[in-house]
Design an enzyme around this catalytic site. Structure first.
Site, PDB file in Angstrom:
ATOM      1  CE  LYS A  67      -1.496   2.831   2.794  1.00 29.79           C
ATOM      2  NZ  LYS A  67      -1.337   4.059   1.973  1.00 29.79           N
TER       3      LYS A  67
ATOM      4  CD  GLU B  35      -2.549   8.659   2.079  1.00 25.97           C
ATOM      5  OE1 GLU B  35      -1.708   7.741   2.042  1.00 25.97           O
ATOM      6  OE2 GLU B  35      -2.911   9.213   3.128  1.00 25.97           O
TER       7      GLU B  35
ATOM      8  CD  GLU C 140       9.486  13.518  11.523  1.00 30.13           C
ATOM      9  OE1 GLU C 140       8.421  12.956  11.829  1.00 30.13           O
ATOM     10  OE2 GLU C 140      10.403  12.965  10.888  1.00 30.13           O
TER      11      GLU C 140
ATOM     12  CB  SER D  28       4.149  10.010  11.213  1.00 33.63           C
ATOM     13  OG  SER D  28       2.899   9.342  11.265  1.00 33.63           O
TER      14      SER D  28
ATOM     15  CB  CYS E  50      13.218   9.131   8.256  1.00 40.04           C
ATOM     16  SG  CYS E  50      14.353   7.956   7.555  1.00 40.04           S
TER      17      CYS E  50
HETATM   18  P1  NAD Z   1       2.377   8.873   7.627  1.00 43.55           P
HETATM   19  O1  NAD Z   1       2.548   8.230   8.942  1.00 43.55           O
HETATM   20  O2  NAD Z   1       1.410  10.001   7.511  1.00 43.55           O
HETATM   21  O3  NAD Z   1       1.912   7.792   6.538  1.00 43.55           O
HETATM   22  C1  NAD Z   1       2.592   6.582   6.384  1.00 43.55           C
HETATM   23  C2  NAD Z   1       1.623   5.515   5.864  1.00 43.55           C
HETATM   24  O4  NAD Z   1       0.606   5.304   6.840  1.00 43.55           O
HETATM   25  C3  NAD Z   1       0.928   5.909   4.576  1.00 43.55           C
HETATM   26  O5  NAD Z   1       0.876   4.795   3.739  1.00 43.55           O
HETATM   27  C4  NAD Z   1      -0.451   6.335   5.041  1.00 43.55           C
HETATM   28  O6  NAD Z   1      -1.449   6.096   4.086  1.00 43.55           O
HETATM   29  C5  NAD Z   1      -0.685   5.478   6.266  1.00 43.55           C
HETATM   30  N1  NAD Z   1      -1.545   6.139   7.252  1.00 43.55           N
HETATM   31  C6  NAD Z   1      -1.711   7.473   7.453  1.00 43.55           C
HETATM   32  N2  NAD Z   1      -2.550   7.694   8.479  1.00 43.55           N
HETATM   33  C7  NAD Z   1      -2.922   6.487   8.945  1.00 43.55           C
HETATM   34  C8  NAD Z   1      -3.769   6.066  10.015  1.00 43.55           C
HETATM   35  N3  NAD Z   1      -4.400   6.941  10.788  1.00 43.55           N
HETATM   36  N4  NAD Z   1      -3.909   4.741  10.215  1.00 43.55           N
HETATM   37  C9  NAD Z   1      -3.269   3.842   9.445  1.00 43.55           C
HETATM   38  N5  NAD Z   1      -2.459   4.190   8.422  1.00 43.55           N
HETATM   39  C10 NAD Z   1      -2.286   5.494   8.175  1.00 43.55           C
HETATM   40  O7  NAD Z   1       3.838   9.317   7.135  1.00 43.55           O
HETATM   41  P2  NAD Z   1       4.237  10.202   5.869  1.00 43.55           P
HETATM   42  O8  NAD Z   1       3.857  11.612   6.112  1.00 43.55           O
HETATM   43  O9  NAD Z   1       3.799   9.550   4.622  1.00 43.55           O
HETATM   44  O10 NAD Z   1       5.830  10.066   5.930  1.00 43.55           O
HETATM   45  C11 NAD Z   1       6.652  10.921   6.684  1.00 43.55           C
HETATM   46  C12 NAD Z   1       7.046  10.285   7.998  1.00 43.55           C
HETATM   47  O11 NAD Z   1       7.742   9.063   7.752  1.00 43.55           O
HETATM   48  C13 NAD Z   1       8.024  11.127   8.801  1.00 43.55           C
HETATM   49  O12 NAD Z   1       7.635  11.084  10.140  1.00 43.55           O
HETATM   50  C14 NAD Z   1       9.364  10.429   8.600  1.00 43.55           C
HETATM   51  O13 NAD Z   1      10.292  10.638   9.636  1.00 43.55           O
HETATM   52  C15 NAD Z   1       8.925   9.005   8.531  1.00 43.55           C
HETATM   53  N6  NAD Z   1       9.915   8.161   7.872  1.00 43.55           N
HETATM   54  C16 NAD Z   1      10.637   7.298   8.657  1.00 43.55           C
HETATM   55  C17 NAD Z   1      11.610   6.500   8.095  1.00 43.55           C
HETATM   56  C18 NAD Z   1      12.426   5.579   8.954  1.00 43.55           C
HETATM   57  O14 NAD Z   1      13.103   4.712   8.420  1.00 43.55           O
HETATM   58  N7  NAD Z   1      12.408   5.719  10.263  1.00 43.55           N
HETATM   59  C19 NAD Z   1      11.843   6.550   6.715  1.00 43.55           C
HETATM   60  C20 NAD Z   1      11.064   7.417   5.930  1.00 43.55           C
HETATM   61  C21 NAD Z   1      10.096   8.219   6.529  1.00 43.55           C
END
Ligand code: NAD
Length: 489
Positions: free
Chosen positions: A182, A185, A391, A235, A290
């Site tokens: 997945k 989006e 962050e 996140s 990240c």
């Molecule tokens: P996000 O948490 O908003 O979304 C990540 C995924 O979760 C997406 O596929 C999204 O559709 C899904 N999602 C969103 N809300 C949800 C919910 N309420 N319930 C279930 N699934 C949900 O993250 P983002 O904004 O796409 O990415 C940025 C974040 O990712 C930053 O915090 C960054 O630090 C982190 N990140 C971490 C790493 C790592 O290796 N630690 C690597 C890349 C990015």
């Protein structure tokens, strides 16, 4: 030959059991080109039934795929690597178009994407083997066999639309598992293109399925009985939800989450070498990594010089559309992201930090509607301020002045997050002390972005990581289970 970059990809399809499926959903999102504020695709938020079909097809594919000899499974990965190489530039351009990062950054993502396929091929004949010991008791032998488990859900963030899914996909499939992916989006278009490569290499139907959507899709992946485990990168807020629910439903989980990373500069650092690396650590990918640096910790009397040089170098960055080869920094990913980052800048001012470089009013004449922000640098930041703790995930740097390395390490260790920390120094003593005492998963020594190669795990601690196993090479542990066999003849 697949089509090239398009200005609009229309309604994205789901990829289930090797077929492109028109979603029956009534909920559609939009994917944008953030440099132009233009819609480039419509994204279906898959129905529960569609996700279930994808999982079911992955389960049926698993029964056959696990029987395919490993020597044949890797042939598909060789093909996958070759095709990703062939279309690397096209995919990089789509990444830039949908995400906003510069084309050089997107090309870097593609190298890392392909490196994970190469690593999956490289490890399978060694790390995926079991163990055996003869005569553990009279006439009794004992061994372990690593077996694939079945269907895994792969949930990915917006910021690395190809690399992060490939931290997991090649390992899962080379080991005999099948997946339902997945994508974010917000940036679903690159993975949509990559499904065409799965077609071209004639990967057996159902081994990789792609469904689009957000929370509802994730909830089905977490709760569905056929799913063996999920990988999540995103996140911390969502990561905790994933980890809790994976536990509730008895699934394995790798959860890599948010970050607030530090760069420490010692008075003995070679600043001419350090500055380009530091600027890129803060502002590469418009701060949306990240591993991006967020807090610049100047130790002792390096403070005035690092501040001056950092601001000077950051001012030189050329902001614009990432597809222009001479651009250093693209827009941030969405209008909402820009709003959120601006509100953090307001907060920094409110809490008394001094704005040395203000990126809020940056103008990019050819792209007046893009979500651009210039490099923004705060000085006189204290560790208690919101901008130093939370962050921001944008091109905003906070300079914090401390007396000595102990104060710097103590500050890093008090942070809620533990993704990455780097030190710039010419002293082996400081470097070693930093490596040993800092509680973070990825440590850089004279490296701004300590991004682990695919053949190492991707670290993370505290609120930046939940679970036992990390992504990339640790996947061998994650995507297999050790069966123990004790035999007497
Ligand atoms: P996000 O948490 O908003 O979304 C990540 C995924 O979760 C997406 O596929 C999204 O559709 C899904 N999602 C969103 N809300 C949800 C919910 N309420 N319930 C279930 N699934 C949900 O993250 P983002 O904004 O796409 O990415 C940025 C974040 O990712 C930053 O915090 C960054 O630090 C982190 N990140 C971490 C790493 C790592 O290796 N630690 C690597 C890349 C990015």
């Amino acid at each position: 030959m697949l089509e090239e970059v398009q200005s609009n990809y229309g309604r994205l399809k789901l990829y289930i059991n090797g077929e492109y499926v028109n979603s029956k959903t009534e909920t559609w999102g939009k994917a944008y080109n953030p440099a132009k504020d233009e819609v480039i695709a419509e994204v279906p938020f898959s129905t529960k039934d569609e996700v279930r079909q994808a999982i079911q097809s992955a389960q049926e594919a698993f029964e056959k795929w696990r029987e395919v000899p490993v020597t044949q499974r890797i042939q598909y990965l060789f093909e996958l690597k070759n095709k990703l190489e062939e279309y690397s530039e096209t995919i990089a351009r789509i990444v830039t178009q949908n995400h906003g990062k510069t084309i050089q950054e997107a090309r870097g993502d593609m190298r890392r994407t392909i490196e994970n396929v190469e690593t999956a091929i490289a490890i399978v004949y060694t790390l995926a083997k079991g163990e055996h010991l003869d005569q553990v008791s009279q006439d009794v032998d004992e061994s372990t066999v690593r077996e694939p488990l079945g269907v895994f859900g792969i949930i990915t963030p917006f910021n690395f639309p190809t690399m992060v899914p490939f931290w997991f996909i090649p390992y899962a499939i080379v080991l005999g598992d099948t997946v339902v992916v997945k994508p974010s989006e917000i940036t679903p278009v690159p993975m949509d293109f990559i499904t065409k490569i799965f077609e071209e290499i004639k990967l057996p139907k159902g081994v990789i399925n792609v469904v689009h959507g957000a929370k509802d899709v994730v909830d089905e992946l977490l709760s569905n009985k056929l799913i063996q485990g999920v990988t999540f990168v995103g996140s911390t807020r969502v990561g905790k939800y994933i980890y809790e629910n994976a536990g509730k439903y008895g699934k394995k989980a790798i959860v890599q989450a948010g970050a607030k990373n530090f760069i420490v500069v010692m008075p003995d650092a070679d600043l001419n070498k350090a500055i380009p690396s530091i600027v890129s650590a803060f502002f590469g990918n418009a701060g949306q990594r990240c591993l991006a640096a967020a807090n610049l910790v100047a130790v002792g009397n390096v403070y005035d010089e690092i501040k001056r040089k950092f601001v000077e170098a950051s001012k030189q960055l050329r902001i614009g559309y990432g597809l222009d080869e001479n651009v250093d920094m693209g827009p941030v990913v969405t209008k909402d992201a820009k709003k959120r980052i601006m509100s953090y800048i307001d907060k920094g001012i409110e809490e008394g930090a001094k704005l040395l470089l203000d990126g809020r009013n940056v103008k990019v004449p050819d792209y007046p509607n893009g979500y651009f922000l210039g490099p923004t640098i705060f000085d006189e930041v204290t560790p208690e301020m919101t901008i130093a703790r939370e962050e921001i995930f944008g091109p905003v740097a906070s300079i914090i002045h401390v007396r000595d390395i102990d104060e710097a390490i103590d500050m890093i260790n008090r942070s809620e997050y533990g993704n990455a920390a780097s030190i710039f120094t010419t002293s082996g003593y400081y470097a070693r002390k930093f490596r040993r005492e800092v509680n973070a998963g990825n440590i850089g020594i004279n490296i701004g972005i300590a991004a682990p190669m695919a053949f190492f795990p991707f670290g993370g601690r505290k609120e930046s990581f939940f679970g036992v196993l990390h992504g990339q090479i640790d996947s061998v542990e994650f995507f297999t289970d050790k069966k123990v066999v004790i035999s007497r003849w």
